[in-house]
Design a protein around this motif. Structure first.
Motif, PDB file in Angstrom:
ATOM      1  N   VAL A   1      89.693 -29.973  -0.927  1.00  0.00           N
ATOM      2  CA  VAL A   1      90.225 -28.696  -0.448  1.00  0.00           C
ATOM      3  C   VAL A   1      89.041 -27.752  -0.210  1.00  0.00           C
ATOM      4  CG1 VAL A   1      91.670 -26.695  -0.966  1.00  0.00           C
ATOM      5  CG2 VAL A   1      92.390 -28.988  -1.702  1.00  0.00           C
ATOM      6  N   PRO A   2      88.818 -27.307   1.023  1.00  0.00           N
ATOM      7  CA  PRO A   2      87.704 -26.395   1.294  1.00  0.00           C
ATOM      8  C   PRO A   2      87.849 -25.091   0.509  1.00  0.00           C
ATOM      9  CG  PRO A   2      88.554 -27.327   3.333  1.00  0.00           C
ATOM     10  CD  PRO A   2      89.520 -27.704   2.265  1.00  0.00           C
ATOM     11  N   PRO A   3      86.747 -24.394   0.282  1.00  0.00           N
ATOM     12  CA  PRO A   3      86.809 -23.111  -0.415  1.00  0.00           C
ATOM     13  C   PRO A   3      87.650 -22.093   0.361  1.00  0.00           C
ATOM     14  CG  PRO A   3      84.545 -23.910  -0.290  1.00  0.00           C
ATOM     15  CD  PRO A   3      85.359 -24.776   0.608  1.00  0.00           C
ATOM     16  N   LYS A   4      88.249 -21.154  -0.359  1.00  0.00           N
ATOM     17  CA  LYS A   4      89.028 -20.108   0.306  1.00  0.00           C
ATOM     18  C   LYS A   4      88.128 -19.245   1.184  1.00  0.00           C
ATOM     19  CE  LYS A   4      92.659 -19.912  -3.195  1.00  0.00           C
ATOM     20  NZ  LYS A   4      93.397 -19.070  -4.179  1.00  0.00           N
ATOM     21  N   PHE A   5      86.905 -19.033   0.739  1.00  0.00           N
ATOM     22  CA  PHE A   5      85.933 -18.305   1.549  1.00  0.00           C
ATOM     23  C   PHE A   5      85.153 -19.329   2.384  1.00  0.00           C
ATOM     24  CE2 PHE A   5      87.021 -15.097  -1.477  1.00  0.00           C
ATOM     25  CZ  PHE A   5      86.805 -13.881  -0.839  1.00  0.00           C
ATOM     26  N   SER A   6      85.787 -19.790   3.449  1.00  0.00           N
ATOM     27  CA  SER A   6      85.165 -20.750   4.366  1.00  0.00           C
ATOM     28  C   SER A   6      85.642 -20.437   5.770  1.00  0.00           C
ATOM     29  CB  SER A   6      85.542 -22.187   3.978  1.00  0.00           C
ATOM     30  OG  SER A   6      86.940 -22.404   4.158  1.00  0.00           O
ATOM     31  N   ALA A   7      85.058 -21.134   6.746  1.00  0.00           N
ATOM     32  CA  ALA A   7      85.388 -20.874   8.153  1.00  0.00           C
ATOM     33  C   ALA A   7      86.577 -21.694   8.635  1.00  0.00           C
ATOM     34  CB  ALA A   7      84.171 -21.157   9.027  1.00  0.00           C
ATOM     35  N   VAL A   8      87.258 -22.385   7.714  1.00  0.00           N
ATOM     36  CA  VAL A   8      88.444 -23.154   8.087  1.00  0.00           C
ATOM     37  C   VAL A   8      89.482 -22.211   8.693  1.00  0.00           C
ATOM     38  CG1 VAL A   8      90.367 -24.502   7.175  1.00  0.00           C
ATOM     39  CG2 VAL A   8      88.054 -24.908   6.337  1.00  0.00           C
ATOM     40  N   LYS A   9      90.119 -22.662   9.771  1.00  0.00           N
ATOM     41  CA  LYS A   9      91.127 -21.824  10.423  1.00  0.00           C
ATOM     42  C   LYS A   9      92.526 -22.086   9.855  1.00  0.00           C
ATOM     43  CE  LYS A   9      89.120 -20.603  14.881  1.00  0.00           C
ATOM     44  NZ  LYS A   9      89.328 -20.591  16.353  1.00  0.00           N
ATOM     45  N   ILE A  10      93.240 -20.996   9.589  1.00  0.00           N
ATOM     46  CA  ILE A  10      94.626 -21.056   9.130  1.00  0.00           C
ATOM     47  C   ILE A  10      95.454 -20.199  10.081  1.00  0.00           C
ATOM     48  CG2 ILE A  10      96.231 -20.575   7.246  1.00  0.00           C
ATOM     49  CD1 ILE A  10      93.868 -20.818   5.326  1.00  0.00           C
ATOM     50  N   ASP A  11      96.329 -20.847  10.832  1.00  0.00           N
ATOM     51  CA  ASP A  11      97.135 -20.139  11.838  1.00  0.00           C
ATOM     52  C   ASP A  11      96.253 -19.298  12.755  1.00  0.00           C
ATOM     53  OD1 ASP A  11      99.474 -21.216  10.778  1.00  0.00           O
ATOM     54  OD2 ASP A  11      99.710 -19.564   9.356  1.00  0.00           O
ATOM     55  N   GLY A  12      95.119 -19.874  13.143  1.00  0.00           N
ATOM     56  CA  GLY A  12      94.240 -19.212  14.095  1.00  0.00           C
ATOM     57  C   GLY A  12      93.263 -18.216  13.512  1.00  0.00           C
ATOM     58  N   GLN A  13      93.330 -17.997  12.198  1.00  0.00           N
ATOM     59  CA  GLN A  13      92.416 -17.045  11.566  1.00  0.00           C
ATOM     60  C   GLN A  13      91.515 -17.749  10.563  1.00  0.00           C
ATOM     61  OE1 GLN A  13      93.829 -13.008  10.583  1.00  0.00           O
ATOM     62  NE2 GLN A  13      95.906 -13.786  10.941  1.00  0.00           N
ATOM     63  N   ARG A  14      90.283 -17.255  10.429  1.00  0.00           N
ATOM     64  CA  ARG A  14      89.336 -17.833   9.488  1.00  0.00           C
ATOM     65  C   ARG A  14      89.800 -17.558   8.055  1.00  0.00           C
ATOM     66  NH1 ARG A  14      86.388 -21.474  12.376  1.00  0.00           N
ATOM     67  NH2 ARG A  14      85.425 -20.511  14.206  1.00  0.00           N
ATOM     68  N   ALA A  15      89.674 -18.579   7.222  1.00  0.00           N
ATOM     69  CA  ALA A  15      90.122 -18.444   5.832  1.00  0.00           C
ATOM     70  C   ALA A  15      89.409 -17.309   5.111  1.00  0.00           C
ATOM     71  CB  ALA A  15      89.909 -19.764   5.093  1.00  0.00           C
TER      72      ALA A  15
ATOM     73  N   ILE B   1      94.825 -23.807   1.613  1.00  0.00           N
ATOM     74  CA  ILE B   1      94.179 -24.718   2.559  1.00  0.00           C
ATOM     75  C   ILE B   1      94.521 -26.159   2.192  1.00  0.00           C
ATOM     76  CG2 ILE B   1      91.986 -25.426   3.586  1.00  0.00           C
ATOM     77  CD1 ILE B   1      90.800 -22.778   2.736  1.00  0.00           C
ATOM     78  N   ALA B   2      94.940 -26.914   3.188  1.00  0.00           N
ATOM     79  CA  ALA B   2      95.301 -28.314   2.943  1.00  0.00           C
ATOM     80  C   ALA B   2      94.062 -29.147   2.651  1.00  0.00           C
ATOM     81  CB  ALA B   2      96.034 -28.880   4.157  1.00  0.00           C
ATOM     82  N   ALA B   3      94.235 -30.147   1.805  1.00  0.00           N
ATOM     83  CA  ALA B   3      93.140 -31.078   1.500  1.00  0.00           C
ATOM     84  C   ALA B   3      92.822 -31.906   2.740  1.00  0.00           C
ATOM     85  CB  ALA B   3      93.531 -31.980   0.347  1.00  0.00           C
ATOM     86  N   ARG B   4      91.565 -32.304   2.845  1.00  0.00           N
ATOM     87  CA  ARG B   4      91.144 -33.131   3.972  1.00  0.00           C
ATOM     88  C   ARG B   4      90.202 -34.220   3.469  1.00  0.00           C
ATOM     89  NH1 ARG B   4      88.700 -28.707   7.745  1.00  0.00           N
ATOM     90  NH2 ARG B   4      90.751 -27.886   7.247  1.00  0.00           N
ATOM     91  N   PRO B   5      90.151 -35.342   4.181  1.00  0.00           N
ATOM     92  CA  PRO B   5      89.320 -36.457   3.704  1.00  0.00           C
ATOM     93  C   PRO B   5      87.834 -36.192   3.877  1.00  0.00           C
ATOM     94  CG  PRO B   5      90.306 -36.994   5.822  1.00  0.00           C
ATOM     95  CD  PRO B   5      90.908 -35.688   5.400  1.00  0.00           C
ATOM     96  N   LEU B   6      87.060 -36.718   2.948  1.00  0.00           N
ATOM     97  CA  LEU B   6      85.593 -36.643   3.009  1.00  0.00           C
ATOM     98  C   LEU B   6      85.024 -37.947   2.486  1.00  0.00           C
ATOM     99  CD1 LEU B   6      82.832 -35.144   3.277  1.00  0.00           C
ATOM    100  CD2 LEU B   6      83.158 -34.399   0.908  1.00  0.00           C
ATOM    101  N   TRP B   7      84.063 -38.501   3.228  1.00  0.00           N
ATOM    102  CA  TRP B   7      83.370 -39.700   2.765  1.00  0.00           C
ATOM    103  C   TRP B   7      82.117 -39.285   1.996  1.00  0.00           C
ATOM    104  CZ3 TRP B   7      83.873 -44.527   1.543  1.00  0.00           C
ATOM    105  CH2 TRP B   7      82.735 -45.307   1.306  1.00  0.00           C
ATOM    106  N   VAL B   8      82.052 -39.665   0.719  1.00  0.00           N
ATOM    107  CA  VAL B   8      80.877 -39.405  -0.111  1.00  0.00           C
ATOM    108  C   VAL B   8      80.182 -40.732  -0.376  1.00  0.00           C
ATOM    109  CG1 VAL B   8      79.993 -38.500  -2.293  1.00  0.00           C
ATOM    110  CG2 VAL B   8      81.930 -37.379  -1.174  1.00  0.00           C
ATOM    111  N   GLU B   9      79.026 -40.884   0.201  1.00  0.00           N
ATOM    112  CA  GLU B   9      78.266 -42.124   0.065  1.00  0.00           C
ATOM    113  C   GLU B   9      77.674 -42.264  -1.345  1.00  0.00           C
ATOM    114  OE1 GLU B   9      76.390 -45.541   2.140  1.00  0.00           O
ATOM    115  OE2 GLU B   9      77.950 -44.142   2.759  1.00  0.00           O
ATOM    116  N   GLU B  10      77.184 -41.141  -1.875  1.00  0.00           N
ATOM    117  CA  GLU B  10      76.521 -41.183  -3.184  1.00  0.00           C
ATOM    118  C   GLU B  10      76.537 -39.786  -3.795  1.00  0.00           C
ATOM    119  OE1 GLU B  10      72.554 -43.383  -4.787  1.00  0.00           O
ATOM    120  OE2 GLU B  10      72.194 -41.829  -3.293  1.00  0.00           O
ATOM    121  N   LEU B  11      76.713 -39.713  -5.109  1.00  0.00           N
ATOM    122  CA  LEU B  11      76.635 -38.453  -5.847  1.00  0.00           C
ATOM    123  C   LEU B  11      76.037 -38.772  -7.214  1.00  0.00           C
ATOM    124  CD1 LEU B  11      77.290 -35.414  -6.076  1.00  0.00           C
ATOM    125  CD2 LEU B  11      79.544 -36.056  -6.961  1.00  0.00           C
TER     126      LEU B  11
END
Length: 302
Positions: free
Chosen positions: A121-135, A147-157
């Motif tokens: 889930v991206p941070p609330k203070f991010s540039a993700v758009k919600i109904d056309g507006q930046r979060a 903000i809805a969760a989205r997939p991310l590939w993490v190769e290594e941590l």
């Protein structure tokens, strides 16, 4: 008649080691001015507080930006344990605290849940758009941002340092769309102690390494100086993650006009995205089918 762009029709990549305190857009604008370039863009935004590699594309190289954006990237960052902030980094207000501090082994054990294909889930203070507006705009207005969760590939941590009980330094290699701040937040929750990013550096992005980049001070010193051109990397560097096919002389014009044309390929699969080279220069990017490349993007001679 279209408006003529001011500046030079120069193409290629300029790698900058971004300092903290400047936006990615400010860096791009500075590069465009410093090189007197007609067109510029960047491959992957860095938060103003973050440092590290920011690859700036000029001219025809801007057409290769999506392929750098899709490439793997490596970040090093320090997590402040025991505190959550409303921005998930040190710029925000502390909204929760905990006296709990995990051991090194507990941290290492928890990292495994953040490797592979994860949901983030991206941070609330991010540039993700919600109904056309930046979060971040909604969050600043005090709205409850979901903000809805989205997939991310993490190769290594991996954990690389534990300077004190309140801090842990991590290194992450991941695909596009990842938010390091979310990793810090979610890791803190998983450890039962809260967490946020204290500092963040992008070490490399695709073929571009921060160690090879110009500092902002160097960029300013070389602005409008022909010597700056010597630091320009070819636009083809933005295509290194794609297979290459060879474009015969007879196919150059057809491909540059956006038409399918015969190419010479070795080990390229049917339906795979590839780029065509003629005398070392990129002609087009497209889909390889039965001996032909079907262009999706074409490049002017450079």
């Amino acid at each position: 008649m279209g408006r003529t762009r001011k500046g030079r029709a120069i193409s290629g990549w300029l790698v900058i080691d971004k300092p903290a305190g400047l936006t990615s857009t400010a860096i791009v604008n500075k590069v465009r001015w410093a090189m007197n370039a007609q067109k510029a863009g960047h491959a992957g935004t860095l938060d103003p507080a973050a440092t590290g590699v920011l690859a700036v594309a000029l001219g025809e190289a801007t057409k290769t930006v999506p392929y750098i954006t899709d490439a793997l990237k490596c970040y090093t960052f320090t997590v402040r344990l025991g505190q959550a902030t409303n921005t998930d980094d040190a710029e925000g207000e502390v909204i929760a605290e905990s006296p709990n501090r995990p051991t090194d082994d507990q941290i290492k054990d928890a990292l495994g849940a953040f490797v592979g294909e994860i949901q983030q889930v991206p941070p609330k203070f991010s540039a993700v758009k919600i109904d056309g507006q930046r979060a971040y705009k909604l969050a600043r207005d005090g709205e409850d941002v979901q903000i809805a969760a989205r997939p991310l590939w993490v190769e290594e941590l991996v954990m690389t340092d534990r300077p004190d009980p309140d801090h842990v330094t991590l290194e992450m290699t991941c695909g596009k769309g990842g938010y390091v701040r979310s990793i810090a937040r979610d890791l803190g929750e998983a450890l039962g102690c809260y967490g946020h990013v204290r500092d963040l550096r992008r070490v490399w992005s695709g073929p571009f390494d921060a160690a090879d980049g110009l500092t902002f001070v160097q960029l300013e010193a070389l602005a409008r100086d022909p010597a700056l051109d010597t630091h320009l990397r070819p636009l083809e560097d933005g295509l290194t993650d794609l297979p290459r096919v060879i474009c015969p002389d007879a196919s150059v014009t057809r491909l540059r006009n956006g038409n399918p044309a015969m190419v010479i390929a070795d080990g390229v699969e049917y339906g795979e995205t590839a780029w065509a080279a003629h005398q070392g220069q990129a002609v087009a990017v497209g889909t390889y089918k039965a001996g032909e490349l079907h262009p999706a993007r074409v490049f002017a001679a450079h």
